[in-house]
Write an enzyme that holds these catalytic residues in place. Structure first.
Site, PDB file in Angstrom:
ATOM      1  N   ASP A  33       2.369  -0.198  -3.910  1.00  0.00           N
ATOM      2  CA  ASP A  33       3.553   0.674  -3.887  1.00  0.00           C
ATOM      3  C   ASP A  33       4.068   0.835  -2.444  1.00  0.00           C
ATOM      4  O   ASP A  33       5.264   0.655  -2.165  1.00  0.00           O
ATOM      5  CB  ASP A  33       3.136   2.043  -4.475  1.00  0.00           C
ATOM      6  CG  ASP A  33       4.308   2.948  -4.805  1.00  0.00           C
ATOM      7  OD1 ASP A  33       5.463   2.486  -4.707  1.00  0.00           O
ATOM      8  OD2 ASP A  33       4.059   4.113  -5.166  1.00  0.00           O
ATOM      9  N   SER A 116      -3.184  -0.387 -11.755  1.00  0.00           N
ATOM     10  CA  SER A 116      -4.307   0.573 -11.878  1.00  0.00           C
ATOM     11  C   SER A 116      -5.640   0.095 -11.297  1.00  0.00           C
ATOM     12  O   SER A 116      -6.609   0.851 -11.325  1.00  0.00           O
ATOM     13  CB  SER A 116      -4.554   1.001 -13.335  1.00  0.00           C
ATOM     14  OG  SER A 116      -3.566   1.915 -13.749  1.00  0.00           O
ATOM     15  N   TYR A 120      -6.264   3.731  -8.490  1.00  0.00           N
ATOM     16  CA  TYR A 120      -6.469   4.361  -9.798  1.00  0.00           C
ATOM     17  C   TYR A 120      -7.774   3.946 -10.488  1.00  0.00           C
ATOM     18  O   TYR A 120      -8.063   4.402 -11.599  1.00  0.00           O
ATOM     19  CB  TYR A 120      -5.259   4.140 -10.702  1.00  0.00           C
ATOM     20  CG  TYR A 120      -4.070   5.043 -10.381  1.00  0.00           C
ATOM     21  CD1 TYR A 120      -4.137   6.008  -9.381  1.00  0.00           C
ATOM     22  CD2 TYR A 120      -2.879   4.937 -11.096  1.00  0.00           C
ATOM     23  CE1 TYR A 120      -3.056   6.833  -9.092  1.00  0.00           C
ATOM     24  CE2 TYR A 120      -1.792   5.763 -10.816  1.00  0.00           C
ATOM     25  CZ  TYR A 120      -1.882   6.713  -9.809  1.00  0.00           C
ATOM     26  OH  TYR A 120      -0.817   7.529  -9.549  1.00  0.00           O
TER      27      TYR A 120
HETATM   28  N1  AR6 Z   1       0.587  -7.520  -3.397  1.00  0.00           N
HETATM   29  C1  AR6 Z   1      -0.120  -7.660  -4.551  1.00  0.00           C
HETATM   30  N2  AR6 Z   1      -1.145  -6.863  -4.892  1.00  0.00           N
HETATM   31  C2  AR6 Z   1      -1.482  -5.877  -4.033  1.00  0.00           C
HETATM   32  C3  AR6 Z   1      -0.787  -5.652  -2.813  1.00  0.00           C
HETATM   33  C4  AR6 Z   1       0.294  -6.537  -2.511  1.00  0.00           C
HETATM   34  N3  AR6 Z   1       1.012  -6.407  -1.407  1.00  0.00           N
HETATM   35  N4  AR6 Z   1      -1.350  -4.582  -2.190  1.00  0.00           N
HETATM   36  C5  AR6 Z   1      -2.365  -4.168  -2.970  1.00  0.00           C
HETATM   37  N5  AR6 Z   1      -2.455  -4.946  -4.083  1.00  0.00           N
HETATM   38  P1  AR6 Z   1      -2.970  -0.063  -6.055  1.00  0.00           P
HETATM   39  P2  AR6 Z   1      -3.039   1.517  -8.548  1.00  0.00           P
HETATM   40  C6  AR6 Z   1      -3.406  -4.858  -5.205  1.00  0.00           C
HETATM   41  O1  AR6 Z   1      -3.933   0.858  -5.423  1.00  0.00           O
HETATM   42  O2  AR6 Z   1      -4.497   1.320  -8.660  1.00  0.00           O
HETATM   43  C7  AR6 Z   1      -0.348   4.131  -4.882  1.00  0.00           C
HETATM   44  O3  AR6 Z   1      -0.573   5.112  -3.919  1.00  0.00           O
HETATM   45  C8  AR6 Z   1      -4.680  -4.080  -4.988  1.00  0.00           C
HETATM   46  O4  AR6 Z   1      -5.639  -4.885  -4.321  1.00  0.00           O
HETATM   47  O5  AR6 Z   1      -1.806  -0.508  -5.266  1.00  0.00           O
HETATM   48  O6  AR6 Z   1      -2.180   1.326  -9.766  1.00  0.00           O
HETATM   49  C9  AR6 Z   1       0.667   4.571  -5.929  1.00  0.00           C
HETATM   50  O7  AR6 Z   1       1.676   5.359  -5.355  1.00  0.00           O
HETATM   51  C10 AR6 Z   1      -5.091  -3.753  -6.426  1.00  0.00           C
HETATM   52  O8  AR6 Z   1      -5.821  -4.847  -6.993  1.00  0.00           O
HETATM   53  O9  AR6 Z   1      -2.359   0.576  -7.423  1.00  0.00           O
HETATM   54  C11 AR6 Z   1      -0.184   5.365  -6.865  1.00  0.00           C
HETATM   55  O10 AR6 Z   1      -0.401   6.672  -6.405  1.00  0.00           O
HETATM   56  C12 AR6 Z   1      -3.761  -3.642  -7.165  1.00  0.00           C
HETATM   57  O11 AR6 Z   1      -2.770  -4.163  -6.264  1.00  0.00           O
HETATM   58  C13 AR6 Z   1      -1.502   4.595  -6.875  1.00  0.00           C
HETATM   59  O12 AR6 Z   1      -1.555   3.930  -5.607  1.00  0.00           O
HETATM   60  C14 AR6 Z   1      -3.366  -2.213  -7.539  1.00  0.00           C
HETATM   61  O13 AR6 Z   1      -3.809  -1.324  -6.549  1.00  0.00           O
HETATM   62  C15 AR6 Z   1      -1.539   3.548  -7.958  1.00  0.00           C
HETATM   63  O14 AR6 Z   1      -2.818   2.980  -7.990  1.00  0.00           O
END
Ligand code: AR6
Length: 182
Positions: A33, A116, A120
């Protein structure tokens, strides 16, 4: 229709839409995000402010602004709480609602992160099965979306997704073969 697993930063994907793993405020955060908001610029934040948040499992769409992607579909994954709080159903809804918005928007190519699976704390081994089965099931029923990318940023997640996608493709081919013979 086809599905591809890639090891890449989702913000660099040149697709019609990238999906953001957002929170209910839709006003940005950490993880993917944060990366999407940084790359898309402040116009994305301004557009998100007008959306009025989003429920868990839901999805809303904005333009991509400074991103190579034309659109961002913001979806809110469930926070893992041990599995008894409908987390699996809600995660499935994230994929389905994002794909339905894509169809409505005429989007042909779409990239999903591992919703997630970071902050999450959804167990990746469970999340990947939901992600792949939901997307592949949708693509079977619907011709509008032509290509779906699963985009991962670390080797471990990439391998997990690659193995599951390969397995599903193999299963699908076997099934088709059996039907042809039958
Ligand atoms: N490109 C692709 N995947 C990524 C990237 C990127 N640039 N950066 C991280 N990931 P997360 P959630 C991966 O934490 O668990 C935020 O604060 C990461 O390695 O981004 O759904 C939101 O505002 C992981 O495998 O999302 C919410 O509050 C995956 O993306 C909360 O985090 C998801 O990790 C959402 O948590």
């Amino acid at each position: 229709m086809s599905v591809e697993v890639v090891l890449q930063d989702i913000t660099s994907m040149k697709v019609d839409a990238i999906v953001n793993a957002a929170n209910r405020s839709l006003l940005g955060g950490g993880g993917v995000d944060g990366a999407i908001h940084r790359a898309a610029g402040t116009r994305l934040y301004k557009a998100c402010k007008k959306l009025g948040g989003c429920n868990t499992g839901g999805a809303k769409i904005t333009k991509g602004y400074d991103l190579p992607a034309k659109y961002v579909i913001h979806t809110v994954g469930p926070i893992w709480q041990g599995g008894g709080a409908s987390e699996e159903t809600l995660l499935k809804q994230c994929y389905l609602n994002s794909l339905e918005l894509a169809v409505l928007g005429g989007i042909k190519t779409i990239a999903f992160p591992a919703i997630s699976c970071g902050i999450y704390r959804f167990p990746p081994e469970r999340a990947v099965l939901i992600a792949v089965s939901t997307v592949m099931g949708f693509l079977k029923r619907n011709d509008d979306v032509e290509k779906v990318y699963f985009v991962l940023v670390d080797e471990h997640m990439y391998k997990l997704y690659k193995d599951v996608v390969d397995e599903f493709i193999l299963k699908g081919e076997k099934h088709a073969e059996e039907n042809n013979q039958g």
